[in-house]
Design an enzyme around this catalytic site. Sequence first.
Site, short mmCIF file in Angstrom:
data_model
loop_
_atom_site.label_atom_id
_atom_site.label_comp_id
_atom_site.label_asym_id
_atom_site.label_seq_id
_atom_site.Cartn_x
_atom_site.Cartn_y
_atom_site.Cartn_z
CG ASP A 56 28.14 -43.95 -22.39
OD1 ASP A 56 28.63 -44.07 -21.26
OD2 ASP A 56 27.16 -44.63 -22.79
CG HIS B 193 25.11 -43.10 -20.36
ND1 HIS B 193 25.22 -44.30 -21.00
CD2 HIS B 193 24.08 -43.25 -19.47
CE1 HIS B 193 24.32 -45.15 -20.52
NE2 HIS B 193 23.61 -44.53 -19.60
CB SER C 102 20.78 -45.37 -19.58
OG SER C 102 21.64 -46.09 -18.75
#
Lengths: 400, 400
Positions: B311, B368, B107
């Site tokens: 994601d 994610h 991320s």
Amino acid sequence: MRQEYIPVILFCPGCSSVGGGAFTELGPFYPRGDGRGLRLNKKSWNKVSNLLFVESPAGVGWSYSNTSSDYKTGDTRTADDMYRFLLGWYKKFPEYRSRSLFLSGESYAGHYIPQLADVLLTHNEKSKGFKFNIQGVAIGNPLLKLDRDVPATFEYFWSHGMISDEIFLAINKGCDFEDYTFTNPHNESKSCNDAIAEANGIVGNYVNNYDVILDVCYPSIVMQELRLRKYVTKISVGVDVCMTYERFFYFNLPEVQHALHANRTHLPYGWSMCSDVLDYSGKDGNINILPLLQRIVEQKIPVWVFSGDQDSVVPLLGSRTLVRELAHTMGFHVTVPYSTWFHKGQVGGWVTEYGNMLTFATVRGASHMVPFAQPDRSLGLFRSFVLGQRLPNTTHPPID
Amino acid sequence: MRQEYIPVILFCPGCSSVGGGAFTELGPFYPRGDGRGLRLNKKSWNKVSNLLFVESPAGVGWSYSNTSSDYKTGDTRTADDMYRFLLGWYKKFPEYRSRSLFLSGESYAGHYIPQLADVLLTHNEKSKGFKFNIQGVAIGNPLLKLDRDVPATFEYFWSHGMISDEIFLAINKGCDFEDYTFTNPHNESKSCNDAIAEANGIVGNYVNNYDVILDVCYPSIVMQELRLRKYVTKISVGVDVCMTYERFFYFNLPEVQHALHANRTHLPYGWSMCSDVLDYSGKDGNINILPLLQRIVEQKIPVWVFSGDQDSVVPLLGSRTLVRELAHTMGFHVTVPYSTWFHKGQVGGWVTEYGNMLTFATVRGASHMVPFAQPDRSLGLFRSFVLGQRLPNTTHPPID
């Protein structure tokens, strides 16, 4: 619902309705993990309807003809055979004549069901007596129009990480899907066919194209295990990915055939989901189904197109656009804006409706065979469909 | 592997590394379903490495500063703080100095990790003594470059059935992502911002954008249940979707804080995964990370970009293109053509490699937070990464 009001639903997958629709999707029983018995499907669509499964076209599953020329067939013959079957069936079971009739199917039944509806509506126009009481048509991941459904597969591959940017660009550059034909070599250039072949190679042999997130069943291992009387149930993402092999094993048991009154003529081949004897017209895959959907909707019969969103074979991307284009052709306005629908407090998928008549809905986490991968959400969708209601747009009632 | 060769891996998610990376992703323990204890994670990355989790930037999780101006921070400060921490840590634990060091994260750590690597490499260039033994960088669903990562979200929404054709067309027409900025109003036109707002509205509040196929946890119900000492584990697609709430409950228990030597200064707020006290530079989100990745690769340090394919927040669609563009910039050729990789006989995802140095891989069915949704596949990927091997391209050894 009072017993006499419970509707009738006819369901066809692309191939054997008994093997597919009934015994691995929406019927009351699934094959047991040892391939030697059945278990209960608690989410069977028979909770809200009577289910009618017909082996169509003749030649799939255990169905057969003793006239070999019957196996040279196509869409028109399939619809006409089913029409004649239904007339005979209603004659034999007159208590169902006045009940609501819903026509449903998936995959190549995107051809079968609208063409059948068309034949039944033509009958209704001409008949002074009995009329089919069609109240709705629902088709899942249906083949509707090649110029949109085919490129959708490659858009799906690309957007789900299954092919590279480069090969997707090569397909977009090399292929003109306007004139794509159902059968090989698809009326496409060599560069297009090469790119498509390369894309299919990258996706590979270990992905279930009908549900790309699922693990695959290893048939050789599983068939061996079934012969050894083992339980072979292999769960991936909540689905028994070996169920089709358990089914295959089950339908090939002599005692099962005996109980089902199947294969009494001792066919020289085993049971399979589709058919090796059919010589089905490849040209019919080119038919544009949208005008038929239009005719059905014009008769005030609601049409639902639903789409399991894990399917790359006839992906939502094509179906969604085609429904939108049909709505545009018919001058329909959006009556339900594209939005989430709910089942037991969770997002069942997304839905949009046009002209209070034409619905497109995705089923989240579902495969090409929607009720197979998402029995609960699929029953939720189907319940709304037969009740003539819109899909719920709130989380209430909440989750279990 | 002999004990003294086992590498060290530093892992940061975007926020608390202890709360995120360690306790819900790749560490040896997960919170228990009652929020009052731990359970074993059999797929912890500590099977093949020593794991180092640092609360970074200071202010996330239970970390704090007694100088409030420290909370006004950004990428440069974060990298520099971590650099100083690592120098101190190697001083305290010299036995780890010569071991391979792998830097990993996900991320926003698409910013943290390459920037940290850059600082460590600069140290190595200048230092006559100790050098960081960096052997690889792996970042998952990383924010790398807004002009590609942002439109990728809407491509993802569209291709996964989460927004309509119309709204996707409106975004493509109304938005110029070339100049998109990280913070609101994103330097975009009103028509673009309106279309984006509409898209987010259609996706709705009941979809987990970090794993679009997962059911959602109902926090109010679950927090109530945890207080009533119930087990709240809610499984969807094999994942406990309430784990983050079990974690929240666990880290806020006084006895847990005591055992972890956390919150000794009696902070005036509870534990949270990210931070309400940080005033983090929004401008830093605009930094293009590709030149940093290039510098790392030029130092012969392999870079892996991996991507959980469920994601929508930093989707594979952007990461894949950005890695390809970087390879092009560096004049790299394809050394592993885009193809499936395998884990235990099943497709773990797709992978491609450039110049024997730069790898892009998807993890099938992962979110994610890749190790959260697919611990087993994620450990398989990570094992190949630390061993300096390519991901397996055959199904052997077969499934369990």
